[in-house]
Design an enzyme around this catalytic site. Structure first.
Site, PDB file in Angstrom:
ATOM      1  N   GLU A  90     -42.285  30.203  64.261  1.00 56.30           N
ATOM      2  CA  GLU A  90     -41.372  31.248  63.803  1.00 56.30           C
ATOM      3  C   GLU A  90     -42.053  32.317  62.952  1.00 56.30           C
ATOM      4  OE1 GLU A  90     -38.273  32.032  64.261  1.00 56.30           O
ATOM      5  OE2 GLU A  90     -37.571  30.363  65.476  1.00 56.30           O
ATOM      6  N   SER A 381      -3.999 -15.741  38.821  1.00 59.79           N
ATOM      7  CA  SER A 381      -4.622 -16.600  37.806  1.00 59.79           C
ATOM      8  C   SER A 381      -6.016 -16.153  37.407  1.00 59.79           C
ATOM      9  CB  SER A 381      -4.697 -18.038  38.336  1.00 59.79           C
ATOM     10  OG  SER A 381      -3.410 -18.560  38.573  1.00 59.79           O
TER      11      SER A 381
END
Length: 815
Positions: A90, A381
């Site tokens: 690029e 519990s």
């Protein structure tokens, strides 16, 4: 100065003035333009974000308001092969030009004129980033605007930062933007681990993201990739053999789903991060809603780092995968509409290693969107270990203290056991392991409901009482609401010397510890809960110790299991998010198997630590509960010996249930006359001796062998010296049933199993229990008619308001 030099200065003074003016005017003009039209950056609140595990693995990504997916990534987290391919294909002069490459622009212009159409754009990577940040039309004015933005980028950012922007914003087809999102979507891996062929492919995709998508157009994608590889070969970037091997690789057409690991935790962290963002005003040049200028108080580079930083979590990806897989396999045994939540927490720093808030995130029938880690539910519990720990810490009990599991009459409150009837005399350890309700209520009454609730709240546990009520005895049986994350946090204290704290979901969260129990009490409770003597759990063969507790809320709405290991604490909840009951589903059969599977899948760990200073074992005696060494001068008072874990060698006496508000003295002093008969001081007219007799709690009489019952331990009273209500008096007896009685249904009852319950003696209202569950009440002399559900063995017990108890066991035969 020579005349010739003066002559030239006079002749070219205007040109020199123009040059100086240009030299100062252009920078000043650019500075003014930069201030007038500030460089836009993605707005943090609208930027797509990703929540990652502790190793950077994406857990879940959230698209921006346009539906765009990005996985933020830093440049050093991307394979160098990709950077090589990108720059050489690029923009070879990226690190040398000032954002604009004049040569490339001239070349592109000449090609476009020569061929009559756009052949190349001549854009640098900086110019491409400028276009991504501030889109423009393909006109001359648009190109000038792009070049201005490119120069702004070079002005404010380093090359490293500009390249970082590109790899995060470049389009890769559809809603996918950024190389990390593309790599995970198309290749199923992080961009850190790209091969040569994959790096070349991703480098070229942004040129035509729709036309080159490998999941739709693999052949075109392969041709474009090969073009990149040939250029890299021409520039001698990679070795020839490497290029040749890369050209032979096929482009596989993949399109993978976005990751959905720990989705509810990711949602939670994402929402928290969004609350911290402010929305700055947008640039005058920019009209795109997903970008905005940086606040003046913050540098653009700092804002860029913030935008590209993913949301980090403490989750371990391997542990999360194991837990989610186990829960997925567990799903088939759930009832309709039921869900599961689970947490795995590292004890040393309270970091959450796995977070599963639902059984199936996408399942509407199971309320998959509801996070049950944060839902307030009845804990059943599971609060009992903390009550026993506080009682140990306060010197009310030791691990082998005698507790009474028998019918308890506390005004209108009549606690029952979950199943199996009453067990009579039990140790504190046995009561906690069996999760017996009545001993827990007895202890909570001694500790105090409000101090108990205050201690839990101070440790960080959210407690929600029904309708804003006050702390009461029902709390210990699940009459309060809390959250799984708070419960797990509290249980970590058993492995952290009594310190709980806020769970940490992100690595930067501070460690906030809070006191819950003393190190000695925490160690003893953990020791009690680390057991493997239950035959039903013999299949659990894991070598690493596991202290665990289960719980079930009223009406089978919530099943819990919490386990503490040396390095981890695990919490599991199973139930229906809408709160409806799940009959037959309770902690031991529903949540415990999943807890056991998760604990077995965790990494190997060392054993628990040795007892802290102050913890030691002692031999104690029942029924007094004190050390055997203290009873050497009390012959006959040590009926049973037990080994107890104690704190500072303290052996508190047995907690006797109160009778009419009076705490009985034990051993009980009795006065014996010369005939060996018992007398009271009020009628004492002769010489007597005082003896001290160790008595068992009166409520336990029906469970004791005859030699330990009061009628055998205490001599009879002398004639004329009988008190109004003496210690040996049996005040209550079931008269309608006999112990070990066999009952066969009669024809007139039409096959129903009907029994009549009646007593002799007793005072006030009588409470009746069947297998530990309260079934009704009556008064002395009245009968309670009850229909038994089915044939079988039953324990029938009754108590009055003075604490007298009687019980029988009956067997109902099949017709």
């Amino acid at each position: 100065m020579s005349k010739r030099l003066k002559k030239y200065l006079l002749r070219y003074r205007r040109l020199l003035c123009c040059c100086v003016a240009v030299f100062f005017t252009i920078p000043l003009g650019f500075w003014a333009a930069d201030k007038q039209w500030p460089l836009p950056l993605p707005n943090a609140s609208l930027f797509a974000s990703t929540v990652v595990a502790n190793d950077g693995t994406p857990l879940r990504s959230f698209a921006d308001h346009n539906g765009v997916w990005r996985y933020p990534v830093q440049l050093d987290q991307v394979s160098p092969l990709y950077i090589d391919a990108l720059l050489n294909y690029e923009d070879r002069w990226f690190y040398k030009h000032p954002g604009i490459n004049p040569i490339a622009l001239l070349r592109a212009t000449w090609q476009n004129i020569r061929y009559g159409h756009i052949v190349s754009g001549g854009s640098t990577i900086t110019m491409q980033v400028a276009h991504l940040l501030d889109s423009h039309p393909r006109t001359l004015s648009g190109k000038l605007r792009q070049m201005f933005r490119a120069m702004q980028l070079e002005w404010h950012f380093s090359k490293h930062e500009i390249l970082t922007l590109y790899i995060n914003l470049a389009p890769f087809g559809g809603p996918i933007e950024g190389v990390q999102a593309a790599s995970f979507t198309y290749l199923g891996k992080s961009a850190r681990f790209l091969s040569h062929s994959e790096a070349a492919l991703l480098a070229v995709l942004p040129q035509a993201p729709s036309r080159l998508r490998p999941d739709r157009h693999p052949e075109q994608a392969a041709n474009a990739r090969n073009k990149v590889l040939h250029r890299l070969a021409a520039f001698n970037v990679w070795p020839t053999e490497t290029i040749k091997a890369a050209l032979e690789e096929n482009v596989i057409a993949l399109r993978l789903e976005a990751p959905q690991h720990a989705p509810l935790l990711a949602r939670r962290l994402h929402q928290q991060s969004q609350k911290s963002f402010n929305l700055p005003k947008q640039s005058h040049l920019n009209q795109t809603p997903n970008v905005a200028p940086s606040p003046s108080s913050q540098s653009l580079s700092t804002q860029l780092d913030t935008l590209l930083e993913p949301i980090h979590s403490t989750v371990n990806p391997q542990t999360q995968l194991q837990v989610s897989t186990l829960i997925s396999h567990y799903q088939h045994r759930l009832q309709e509409g039921a869900s599961v939540a689970a947490l795995v927490v590292r004890n040393k720093d309270l970091a959450v290693m796995a977070y599963q808030g639902t059984v199936d995130f996408g399942n509407r029938q199971r309320f998959g969107h509801v996070d049950m880690v944060t839902a307030t539910r009845s804990p059943g519990s599971t609060l009992k270990p903390f009550l026993y720990g506080m009682a140990l810490e306060q010197g009310l009990i030791h691990s082998a203290s005698l507790l009474s599991d028998a019918p308890l009459h506390e005004g209108d409150y009549q606690p029952s056991n979950f199943s199996g009837g009453f067990y009579g005399p039990v140790s504190a350890s046995e009561a906690l392991q069996r999760s017996l309700n009545v001993p827990a209520v007895q202890l909570l009454k001694a500790v105090g409901p409000k101090p108990f609730a205050d201690r839990l709240r101070n440790a960080g546990m959210l407690l929600q009482l029904p309708h804003g009520g006050k702390a009461n005895l029902s709390m210990i049986l699940g009459g309060v609401g809390t959250r799984l994350e708070d419960l797990v946090s509290a249980y970590t204290s058993l492995a952290r010397n009594g310190l709980a704290g806020e769970l940490r979901f992100s690595p930067d969260a501070p460690l906030k510890e809070r006191y819950l129990l003393s190190p000695q009490a925490a160690w003893i409770i953990r020791q009690i809960l680390t057991r493997s003597d239950n035959q039903a759990l013999a299949a659990h063969t894991q070598s690493v110790p596991l202290a665990w507790k289960t719980g079930t809320s009223y009406g089978f709405r919530d099943a819990w299991a919490v386990g503490v290991m040396p390095d981890y604490t695990i919490g599991v909840w199973v139930g229906r998010p809408d709160g409806t009951p799940s009959p037959g589903e309770y902690g031991l059969v529903t949540a415990w198997p999943l807890l056991r599977a998760i604990s077995s899948a965790l990494p190997k760990q060392s054993g628990f630590s040795n007892p802290p200073p102050g913890v030691a074992q002692q031999i104690i005696c029942w029924p007094l509960g004190t050390a055997k060494s203290r009873q050497e001068n009390q012959q006959g008072n040590c009926h049973q010996q037990h080994t107890a874990w104690t704190i500072q060698q303290h052996t508190p006496p047995t907690l006797f249930p109160t009778v009419q508000g009076q705490q009985l003295v034990n051993p009980a002093p009795i006065h014996i006359n010369k005939h060996g008969l018992r007398v009271s001081l009020s009628c004492n007219k002769e010489t007597t001796e005082t003896h001290h007799v160790a008595l068992w709690p009166q409520v336990l009489e029906p469970w004791l062998p005859k030699r330990w019952q009061r009628q055998d331990l205490l001599p009879p009273f002398a004639a004329g010296c009988l008190p109004a209500q003496h210690l040996g008096h049996q005040a209550l007896r079931i008269s309608s049933l006999q112990d070990e009685m066999l009952i066969k249904p009669q024809a007139k009852t039409e096959g129903k199993y009907i029994v009549s319950l009646q007593t002799q003696g007793g005072y006030g209202q009588l409470a009746w229990y069947l297998n530990g569950r309260n079934i009704g009440s009556s008064h002395p002399g009245q009968s309670l008619v009850y229909t038994l559900p089915r044939p079988g063995e039953y324990q029938v017990a009754v108590t009055d308001i003075l604490g007298h108890v009687d019980k029988v066991t009956i067997t109902v035969l099949t017709p």
